[in-house]
Design a protein around this motif. Structure first.
Motif, PDB file in Angstrom:
ATOM      1  N   VAL A 148      61.677  18.199  29.998  1.00 42.67           N
ATOM      2  CA  VAL A 148      62.132  19.250  29.093  1.00 42.67           C
ATOM      3  C   VAL A 148      63.343  18.783  28.292  1.00 42.67           C
ATOM      4  O   VAL A 148      63.573  19.226  27.154  1.00 42.67           O
ATOM      5  CB  VAL A 148      62.453  20.535  29.888  1.00 42.67           C
ATOM      6  N   GLU A 149      64.114  17.853  28.850  1.00 39.67           N
ATOM      7  CA  GLU A 149      65.290  17.348  28.137  1.00 39.67           C
ATOM      8  C   GLU A 149      64.909  16.646  26.840  1.00 39.67           C
ATOM      9  O   GLU A 149      65.677  16.676  25.867  1.00 39.67           O
ATOM     10  CB  GLU A 149      66.088  16.400  29.041  1.00 39.67           C
ATOM     11  N   SER A 150      63.734  16.011  26.791  1.00 42.48           N
ATOM     12  CA  SER A 150      63.295  15.358  25.561  1.00 42.48           C
ATOM     13  C   SER A 150      63.053  16.373  24.454  1.00 42.48           C
ATOM     14  O   SER A 150      63.384  16.126  23.285  1.00 42.48           O
ATOM     15  CB  SER A 150      62.006  14.561  25.816  1.00 42.48           C
ATOM     16  N   VAL A 151      62.489  17.497  24.824  1.00 46.11           N
ATOM     17  CA  VAL A 151      62.253  18.559  23.846  1.00 46.11           C
ATOM     18  C   VAL A 151      63.583  19.153  23.383  1.00 46.11           C
ATOM     19  O   VAL A 151      63.780  19.421  22.195  1.00 46.11           O
ATOM     20  CB  VAL A 151      61.343  19.653  24.448  1.00 46.11           C
ATOM     21  N   ILE A 152      64.507  19.342  24.324  1.00 43.40           N
ATOM     22  CA  ILE A 152      65.819  19.891  23.974  1.00 43.40           C
ATOM     23  C   ILE A 152      66.552  18.952  23.015  1.00 43.40           C
ATOM     24  O   ILE A 152      67.173  19.396  22.037  1.00 43.40           O
ATOM     25  CB  ILE A 152      66.660  20.140  25.244  1.00 43.40           C
ATOM     26  N   ASP A 153      66.494  17.659  23.274  1.00 44.41           N
ATOM     27  CA  ASP A 153      67.149  16.684  22.379  1.00 44.41           C
ATOM     28  C   ASP A 153      66.575  16.775  20.967  1.00 44.41           C
ATOM     29  O   ASP A 153      67.318  16.655  19.977  1.00 44.41           O
ATOM     30  CB  ASP A 153      66.973  15.268  22.928  1.00 44.41           C
ATOM     31  N   ALA A 154      65.269  16.987  20.865  1.00 49.88           N
ATOM     32  CA  ALA A 154      64.642  17.119  19.551  1.00 49.88           C
ATOM     33  C   ALA A 154      65.116  18.378  18.841  1.00 49.88           C
ATOM     34  O   ALA A 154      65.344  18.388  17.625  1.00 49.88           O
ATOM     35  CB  ALA A 154      63.115  17.130  19.690  1.00 49.88           C
ATOM     36  N   VAL A 155      65.291  19.456  19.601  1.00 48.29           N
ATOM     37  CA  VAL A 155      65.787  20.710  19.031  1.00 48.29           C
ATOM     38  C   VAL A 155      67.214  20.533  18.510  1.00 48.29           C
ATOM     39  O   VAL A 155      67.547  20.942  17.391  1.00 48.29           O
ATOM     40  CB  VAL A 155      65.746  21.832  20.098  1.00 48.29           C
ATOM     41  N   VAL A 156      68.058  19.875  19.300  1.00 46.02           N
ATOM     42  CA  VAL A 156      69.463  19.649  18.893  1.00 46.02           C
ATOM     43  C   VAL A 156      69.503  18.777  17.639  1.00 46.02           C
ATOM     44  O   VAL A 156      70.291  19.031  16.716  1.00 46.02           O
ATOM     45  CB  VAL A 156      70.266  19.003  20.042  1.00 46.02           C
ATOM     46  N   ALA A 157      68.647  17.759  17.581  1.00 44.72           N
ATOM     47  CA  ALA A 157      68.636  16.861  16.418  1.00 44.72           C
ATOM     48  C   ALA A 157      68.139  17.570  15.154  1.00 44.72           C
ATOM     49  O   ALA A 157      68.484  17.148  14.041  1.00 44.72           O
ATOM     50  CB  ALA A 157      67.747  15.662  16.710  1.00 44.72           C
ATOM     51  N   ALA A 158      67.365  18.646  15.328  1.00 43.34           N
ATOM     52  CA  ALA A 158      66.795  19.337  14.179  1.00 43.34           C
ATOM     53  C   ALA A 158      67.759  20.319  13.520  1.00 43.34           C
ATOM     54  O   ALA A 158      67.524  20.750  12.384  1.00 43.34           O
ATOM     55  CB  ALA A 158      65.534  20.089  14.596  1.00 43.34           C
ATOM     56  N   VAL A 159      68.833  20.667  14.197  1.00 43.98           N
ATOM     57  CA  VAL A 159      69.770  21.658  13.660  1.00 43.98           C
ATOM     58  C   VAL A 159      71.022  20.935  13.152  1.00 43.98           C
ATOM     59  O   VAL A 159      71.648  20.149  13.879  1.00 43.98           O
ATOM     60  CB  VAL A 159      70.169  22.689  14.737  1.00 43.98           C
ATOM     61  N   GLN A 160      71.384  21.198  11.915  1.00 45.42           N
ATOM     62  CA  GLN A 160      72.550  20.541  11.301  1.00 45.42           C
ATOM     63  C   GLN A 160      73.835  20.960  11.988  1.00 45.42           C
ATOM     64  O   GLN A 160      74.088  22.147  12.186  1.00 45.42           O
ATOM     65  CB  GLN A 160      72.600  20.873   9.811  1.00 45.42           C
ATOM     66  N   THR A 161      74.642  19.972  12.337  1.00 45.34           N
ATOM     67  CA  THR A 161      75.930  20.248  12.968  1.00 45.34           C
ATOM     68  C   THR A 161      76.910  20.772  11.937  1.00 45.34           C
ATOM     69  O   THR A 161      77.093  20.171  10.873  1.00 45.34           O
ATOM     70  CB  THR A 161      76.494  18.974  13.611  1.00 45.34           C
ATOM     71  N   PRO A 162      77.577  21.893  12.211  1.00 38.42           N
ATOM     72  CA  PRO A 162      78.539  22.442  11.228  1.00 38.42           C
ATOM     73  C   PRO A 162      79.796  21.568  11.119  1.00 38.42           C
ATOM     74  O   PRO A 162      80.134  20.849  12.038  1.00 38.42           O
ATOM     75  CB  PRO A 162      78.866  23.825  11.804  1.00 38.42           C
TER      76      PRO A 162
END
Length: 335
Positions: free
Chosen positions: A321-335
């Motif tokens: 599940v951590e691989s999916v979470i990493d993909a989610v984090v990478a998809a959202v622009q950091t403010p």
């Protein structure tokens, strides 16, 4: 609640005092527990926010020692409950006992009425017992004989799961797992850390009859909890948190289609709440009176790993599940 007025500002002296309390608890932890720095942070986050922690690991990785050490560090009452299939809800919350001499019923409070409660192998208890415990966690009270009994404050539940044994276990329903603020997965110690554990055992660190002096008091923990609630979180960070959770529910639009296809259900609003509360505690532990995006990213696995529900295909292909979470984090622009 967001900081919106000057009256909510944290004074430097307040922040320094809160850091000192947290550092004292950390030193007490490190004096007994070798390594496990992420576990230390998770326990401190739970203690300072009032959130509960789900721990998963094979036996022997110091979960009980860690919980007991934190309790001793703040002079808190500690109870350990060994979960078994025949454990009843009354064994946890308490019951009424008939006193024949007086001809009346006496209320006997259960072990959940403590500041820090360790539910060892929670998945070995029945669904009915799990529900009783999770209700106490949510409501911060128990009901015995039609009367409500408030749980002490602070109140922290650490529940453990053993992933290598499935016989005689009752898997926690996803809706109930959602009530835990964080889920941490513990790793084996390094060879150097394991050697240090043996040295400490030989030195009698874990067999001292007298508990070490407390590093802080329950009153000081309550003060730090109040300061944590006032840690500033910018609206841009709030939007970032909401964006992360939103992507888990609409993954096909934002991440690799293969990984998105493994998600059965995304995270609930409890994930956003957990992010905002835990990020404030992490900010304080790092000496800041405000949250930065890195605080949120550091919590992504622990906040989302038990809230992202993967389908059978992910299980069959052994997709963490951590691989999916990493993909989610990478998809959202950091403010």
């Amino acid at each position: 609640m967001l900081q919106t007025s000057a009256s909510a500002r944290i004074e430097p002296a307040e922040l320094a005092r809160a850091q000192q309390v947290a550092a004292s608890i950390s030193r007490s932890f490190e004096a007994k527990v070798v390594g496990q720095s992420r576990l230390r942070e998770s326990l401190l986050v739970g203690l300072l926010t009032g959130g509960h922690i789900l721990l998963e690991s094979v036996p022997g990785l110091a979960k009980t020692t860690a919980a007991q050490t934190v309790a001793e560090a703040v002079s808190a009452e500690f109870r350990r409950i060994q979960c078994t299939p025949d454990l009843l809800p009354s064994d946890i919350v308490g019951t009424q006992i008939y006193d024949a001499a007086k001809g009346t019923f006496i209320t006997q409070l259960g072990p959940v009425h403590a500041n820090i409660v360790l539910l060892d192998e929670i998945n070995r208890s029945s669904a009915k017992t799990q529900s009783a415990m999770l209700e106490a966690m949510q409501e911060r009270q128990t009901s015995i004989g039609g009367q409500d009994y408030r749980l002490p404050s602070p109140f922290l539940v650490l529940a453990t799961q053993n992933p290598i044994e499935q016989e005689g276990t009752y898997q926690l329903p996803e809706a109930q797992m959602d009530r835990f603020m964080l889920k941490d997965v513990l790793d084996y110690p390094s060879p150097a850390e394991e050697a240090e554990i043996i040295r400490r055992i030989d030195a009698g660190v874990y067999t001292l009859e007298q508990a070490p002096a407390a590093a802080a008091s329950l009153d000081s923990v309550a003060e730090v909890q109040e300061i944590v609630r006032r840690i500033y979180i910018d609206p841009a960070i709030v939007n970032y948190i909401v964006g992360l959770v939103f992507v888990t529910r609409n993954a096909h639009q934002y991440i690799d289609q293969r990984l998105a296809g493994f998600i059965e259900f995304g995270a609930s609003p409890r994930a956003s709440i957990a992010f905002s509360q835990a990020a404030r505690a992490v900010a304080l532990l790092n000496g800041r009176d405000h949250v930065i995006p890195e605080d949120v990213k550091a919590l992504a696995h622990r906040v989302l790993r038990h809230r992202l529900i993967l389908n059978f295909d992910a299980v069959a292909e052994q997709v963490p599940v951590e691989s999916v979470i990493d993909a989610v984090v990478a998809a959202v622009q950091t403010p």
